[in-house]
Design a protein around this motif. Structure first.
Motif, mmCIF file in Angstrom:
data_model
loop_
_atom_site.group_PDB
_atom_site.id
_atom_site.type_symbol
_atom_site.label_atom_id
_atom_site.label_comp_id
_atom_site.label_asym_id
_atom_site.label_seq_id
_atom_site.Cartn_x
_atom_site.Cartn_y
_atom_site.Cartn_z
ATOM 1 N N UNK A 18 0.695 -1.251 0.019
ATOM 2 C CA UNK A 18 0.034 -0.054 0.082
ATOM 3 C C UNK A 18 0.958 1.349 -0.116
ATOM 4 N N UNK A 19 0.250 2.303 -0.506
ATOM 5 C CA UNK A 19 0.981 3.503 -0.427
ATOM 6 C C UNK A 19 0.187 4.897 0.082
ATOM 7 N N UNK A 20 0.807 6.071 0.062
ATOM 8 C CA UNK A 20 -0.072 7.101 0.372
ATOM 9 C C UNK A 20 0.495 8.523 -0.193
ATOM 10 N N UNK A 21 -0.504 9.315 -0.494
ATOM 11 C CA UNK A 21 0.005 10.648 -1.413
ATOM 12 C C UNK A 21 -0.735 11.611 -0.565
ATOM 13 N N UNK A 22 0.173 12.583 -0.142
ATOM 14 C CA UNK A 22 -0.386 13.750 0.723
ATOM 15 C C UNK A 22 -0.538 15.195 -0.226
ATOM 16 N N UNK A 23 -1.738 15.664 0.134
ATOM 17 C CA UNK A 23 -2.096 16.820 -0.652
ATOM 18 C C UNK A 23 -2.427 17.998 0.447
ATOM 19 N N UNK A 24 -1.441 19.074 0.450
ATOM 20 C CA UNK A 24 -1.707 20.138 1.242
ATOM 21 C C UNK A 24 -2.203 21.502 0.484
ATOM 22 N N UNK A 25 -3.195 22.137 1.237
ATOM 23 C CA UNK A 25 -3.706 23.211 0.603
ATOM 24 C C UNK A 25 -3.399 24.499 1.278
ATOM 25 N N UNK A 26 -3.386 25.620 0.604
ATOM 26 C CA UNK A 26 -2.949 27.046 1.331
ATOM 27 C C UNK A 26 -4.219 27.454 2.066
ATOM 28 N N UNK B 205 -9.004 5.218 -0.009
ATOM 29 C CA UNK B 205 -9.566 5.910 1.025
ATOM 30 C C UNK B 205 -8.857 7.178 1.287
ATOM 31 N N UNK B 206 -9.638 8.094 1.713
ATOM 32 C CA UNK B 206 -9.057 9.572 2.026
ATOM 33 C C UNK B 206 -9.141 9.931 3.479
ATOM 34 N N UNK B 207 -7.994 10.419 3.931
ATOM 35 C CA UNK B 207 -8.127 11.022 5.362
ATOM 36 C C UNK B 207 -7.754 12.352 5.271
ATOM 37 N N UNK B 208 -8.509 13.372 6.034
ATOM 38 C CA UNK B 208 -8.099 14.548 6.291
ATOM 39 C C UNK B 208 -7.672 15.088 7.558
ATOM 40 N N UNK B 209 -7.073 16.157 7.621
ATOM 41 C CA UNK B 209 -7.187 16.800 8.744
ATOM 42 C C UNK B 209 -7.958 17.551 9.458
ATOM 43 N N UNK B 210 -8.204 17.863 10.802
ATOM 44 C CA UNK B 210 -9.303 18.603 11.235
ATOM 45 C C UNK B 210 -9.376 20.110 10.795
ATOM 46 N N UNK B 211 -8.173 20.560 10.399
ATOM 47 C CA UNK B 211 -8.151 21.923 9.740
ATOM 48 C C UNK B 211 -8.801 22.240 8.278
ATOM 49 N N UNK C 274 -5.237 19.519 4.583
ATOM 50 C CA UNK C 274 -4.428 18.509 4.300
ATOM 51 C C UNK C 274 -5.288 17.134 4.029
ATOM 52 N N UNK C 275 -4.962 16.607 3.209
ATOM 53 C CA UNK C 275 -5.788 15.479 2.897
ATOM 54 C C UNK C 275 -4.847 14.407 2.152
ATOM 55 N N UNK C 276 -4.711 13.097 2.652
ATOM 56 C CA UNK C 276 -4.011 12.081 2.050
ATOM 57 C C UNK C 276 -4.844 11.036 1.466
ATOM 58 N N UNK C 277 -4.438 10.265 0.343
ATOM 59 C CA UNK C 277 -5.048 9.222 -0.513
ATOM 60 C C UNK C 277 -4.172 8.100 -0.053
#
Length: 192
Positions: free
Chosen positions: A22-30, A72-78, A81-84
């Motif tokens: 398995x793997x994970x990709x992180x997406x950070x937003x301004x 699956x996607x996990x997001x931070x409370x803010x 930031x979301x990770x696939x």
């Protein structure tokens, strides 16, 4: 339309993973968003595929024929930031993955993460150390050899390939509009 944007930063840029792992990709937003879309571009199949949309409330909507136990996607409370997460990796998962957010009727694309899935990961190259010599040695200075970085350097072709992909993606809506205009004109001529 699609457009790449510096508001979305994806990490890592490249992943080489082994089959069935398995793997994970992180997406950070301004800034905070109400959810994130994930897409995959397959060079082999020449298609841009919608995988999953995850809202800030954690609700997921999957694309056609997309297995829910695979993505699956996990997001931070803010909500910045979301990770696939991709599991049960196999060769069909090869491609470039993009996170995306909707803004003013446009989809803003992230920087992209290229995923390669292989059966066997390459072994790291072993570095051999020269045996320590106690003999006195005379120093000889060598002329600097010019750098051999050329057209095949990744510093050249990676941004070039990304630019070509962005250009191709931006041509899709234009081609669609031209097709609709041509069809309307054809219908108008045949009605007369």
């Amino acid at each position: 339309g699609f457009c790449t944007n510096l508001l979305l930063l994806q990490t890592p840029e490249n992943i080489l993973a082994q089959t069935n792992n398995k793997t994970e990709i992180l997406c950070e937003m301004k800034k905070e968003h109400t959810g994130v879309y994930w897409y995959r571009w397959s060079q082999e199949r020449q298609n841009f595929e919608f995988l999953i949309f995850s809202s800030s409330l954690g609700k997921a909507t999957y694309g056609t024929n997309i297995r829910q136990d695979k993505f699956s996607v996990r997001g931070t409370s803010s909500h910045t930031s979301y990770s696939l997460h991709i599991s049960h990796l196999h060769a069909l998962d090869n491609g470039t993955y993009y996170c995306s957010v909707s803004q003013s009727s446009q989809l803003l694309l992230g920087s992209g993460t290229r995923l390669g899935v292989v059966d066997v990961l390459p072994l790291p190259q072993k570095t051999t150390q020269a045996p320590f010599s106690r003999k006195p040695m005379r120093c000889v200075t060598k002329r600097k050899v010019p750098s051999k970085k050329g057209a095949c350097s990744p510093l050249v072709w990676v941004p070039l390939a990304a630019s070509v992909l962005v250009l191709l993606l931006s041509l899709v809506p234009t081609a669609h509009r031209l097709y609709r205009l041509r069809r309307r004109l054809w219908l108008r001529i045949h009605r007369q």
